[in-house]
Design an enzyme around this catalytic site. Structure first.
Site, mmCIF file in Angstrom:
data_model
loop_
_atom_site.group_PDB
_atom_site.id
_atom_site.type_symbol
_atom_site.label_atom_id
_atom_site.label_comp_id
_atom_site.label_asym_id
_atom_site.label_seq_id
_atom_site.Cartn_x
_atom_site.Cartn_y
_atom_site.Cartn_z
ATOM 1 N N ASP A 162 0.779 -1.241 0.000
ATOM 2 C CA ASP A 162 0.000 0.000 0.000
ATOM 3 C C ASP A 162 0.812 1.292 0.000
ATOM 4 O O ASP A 162 0.611 2.159 -0.830
ATOM 5 C CB ASP A 162 -0.926 0.034 1.223
ATOM 6 C CG ASP A 162 -1.893 -1.141 1.276
ATOM 7 O OD1 ASP A 162 -1.848 -1.999 0.389
ATOM 8 O OD2 ASP A 162 -2.709 -1.181 2.211
ATOM 9 N N GLU A 392 0.609 -8.714 11.862
ATOM 10 C CA GLU A 392 0.458 -8.413 10.435
ATOM 11 C C GLU A 392 1.843 -8.294 9.791
ATOM 12 O O GLU A 392 2.100 -8.837 8.719
ATOM 13 C CB GLU A 392 -0.328 -7.112 10.269
ATOM 14 C CG GLU A 392 -0.584 -6.737 8.816
ATOM 15 C CD GLU A 392 -1.566 -5.586 8.665
ATOM 16 O OE1 GLU A 392 -1.980 -4.998 9.687
ATOM 17 O OE2 GLU A 392 -1.932 -5.277 7.516
HETATM 18 C C1 DGY Z 1 -6.420 -1.294 3.651
HETATM 19 O O1 DGY Z 1 -7.603 -0.978 3.791
HETATM 20 O O2 DGY Z 1 -5.495 -0.823 4.330
HETATM 21 C C2 DGY Z 1 -6.085 -2.347 2.707
HETATM 22 O O3 DGY Z 1 -4.737 -2.677 2.715
HETATM 23 C C3 DGY Z 1 -6.570 -2.042 1.338
HETATM 24 O O4 DGY Z 1 -6.384 -3.177 0.582
#
Ligand code: DGY
Length: 422
Positions: A162, A392
């Site tokens: 991200d 995570e």
């Molecule tokens: C989030 O909402 O942070 C996700 O990684 C989007 O895929």
């Protein structure tokens, strides 16, 4: 001790199972995510192969008629998550997002098919073959322009990485002045210092609003949209997935499909060169709008090994990056180069270690005759989970967890890979 950890990992998968599909973690991500589910299937396969198949089948229930497979499947509205289905306004059979995610499905289906010892499981996996092939076809028609020959992402979330600093420069062109007011939900579940920033989020939402405005016209988004970056991670993953899809086509005697898949393979092998940055001597992502390489060494750069890509000289240069980074990192492999100014050991894809990337890297290094690198990655991954739990992601400096906890794909990677001796 490992038995207790095995049991805890299974418990996480069972409790994140929402009835045929698994959420990445409660609260922060309350829906089904594309590549999360594929890694989760590998975890389920260690104790319930039927449930593993079901995880893949439920994702493909949301496939669009043109082959596209969304990055999130929303089966219901959940106030814990933003942007939810009413913001995306996408989907054909089920409400979904309008972007995709790294295509690991072919590799997972091929692995499970190869390991299956019963006809009904093999039959279910074989039935997925045409759907996975249709998704690859979609990539080639909507995300891989001729002459670039690599996957062009249209949203940072598409990459799965991200907030990688690779997106900062291309994303600076996104106009955020018209973004509708919104409230982030992720910050109720995770520490703001670990999550993407407000500016990142404004850009994410601006891109969703742009895509929605086109009626999710994927060709238009990929050729005219405000964010079009050839992604090194996605491309290496698709190249590997295409090799696995071809192997599966051979195993299933799908001879009519083979020439097409072989053509895809050749195209992606060419695309890898578009991603080589001579100046910084690394594979990296490249903005297709202005041709600029990011010049950054990320964990995705090393996926060349998993993809079986690169010439001898390129591999030699990547090895020297590996040696430089591994000499100083406590835990391999940081998602972003610790010697780069944008490195942040606790903030998502700006530094933390991610188990699923480590899994692909270890596989690639082992296959490329680099057993020491593969062993180092596995040993570090094991120490992280044993010492800090099923987070995570993890700080490469201290091992501390970042983002959500009791995370499905971290549990799955323990069961399928780093927690096991073989
Ligand atoms: C989030 O909402 O942070 C996700 O990684 C989007 O895929």
């Amino acid at each position: 001790m490992p038995d207790d950890i095995d049991n805890k990992a299974k418990e996480i998968l069972r409790s994140n199972d929402k009835g045929g599909f698994t959420v990445p973690t409660g609260g922060l991500y309350p829906y089904q995510w594309n590549w999360d589910s594929m890694f989760v299937a590998l975890g389920f396969a260690t104790f319930d192969r039927s449930r593993a198949c079901q995880e893949i089948e439920t994702l493909f229930e949301a496939q669009w008629s043109d082959g596209f497979v969304p990055h999130i499947v929303f089966r219901r509205e959940d106030p814990d998550y933003f942007p939810g289905p009413s913001v995306w306004q996408a989907g054909e059979t089920l409400p979904t997002s309008g972007i995709t995610q790294p295509p690991v499905a072919a590799s997972v289906v091929y692995k499970l098919w190869s390991e299956a010892d019963d006809d009904s499981i093999r039959g279910r996996l074989a039935a997925l073959f045409p759907k996975v092939l249709a998704w690859h076809r979609w990539f080639h028609s909507c995300r891989i322009p001729q002459g670039i020959d690599a996957i062009v992402i249209t949203h940072p979330w598409e990459s799965g990485r991200d907030n990688s600093p690779e997106w900062d420069s291309p994303a600076s062109a996104i106009d955020v002045s018209e973004v509708e007011p919104y409230t982030r939900r992720d910050l109720q579940h995770a520490d703001p210092h670990m999550r993407p920033t407000k500016l990142d989020y404004d850009r994410y939402i601006a891109l969703v609003e742009y895509g929605r405005g086109t009626g999710w016209d994927q060709k238009k988004i990929a050729t005219e949209g405000p964010f079009r970056v050839a992604d090194v991670g996605m491309t290496m993953i698709l190249l590997r997935a295409t090799r696995d899809l071809l192997a599966l086509a051979k195993a299933l005697a799908r001879n009519d499909d083979r020439p097409q898949i072989e053509g895809y393979l050749r195209q992606l092998e060419t695309g890898v060169d578009y991603l080589w940055d001579d100046k910084h001597q690394t594979f990296c992502s490249r903005d297709t709008v202005n041709g600029q390489h990011s010049g950054m060494v990320t964990s995705a750069s090393f996926l060349y090994a998993y993809a079986d890509a690169g010439n001898e000289e390129q591999r030699k240069q990547m090895l020297s990056h590996w040696e430089r980074i591994s000499a100083n990192a406590e835990y391999m492999l940081p998602s972003h180069d610790p010697d780069n100014v944008h490195f942040d050991h606790m903030r998502y894809w700006k530094g933390p270690v991610w188990m699923v990337v480590n899994y692909m890297l270890a596989q690639g290094f082992a296959e490329q005759g680099m057993p020491e690198a593969a062993d180092r990655i596995k040993a570090d991954s094991r120490r992280l989970i044993e010492g800090f739990g099923f987070n995570e992601a993890f700080s490469p400096k201290t091992g501390a967890g970042t983002g959500g906890s009791d995370f499905s794909w971290t549990a799955a990677m323990w069961l399928a890979w780093c927690g096991q001796d073989t």
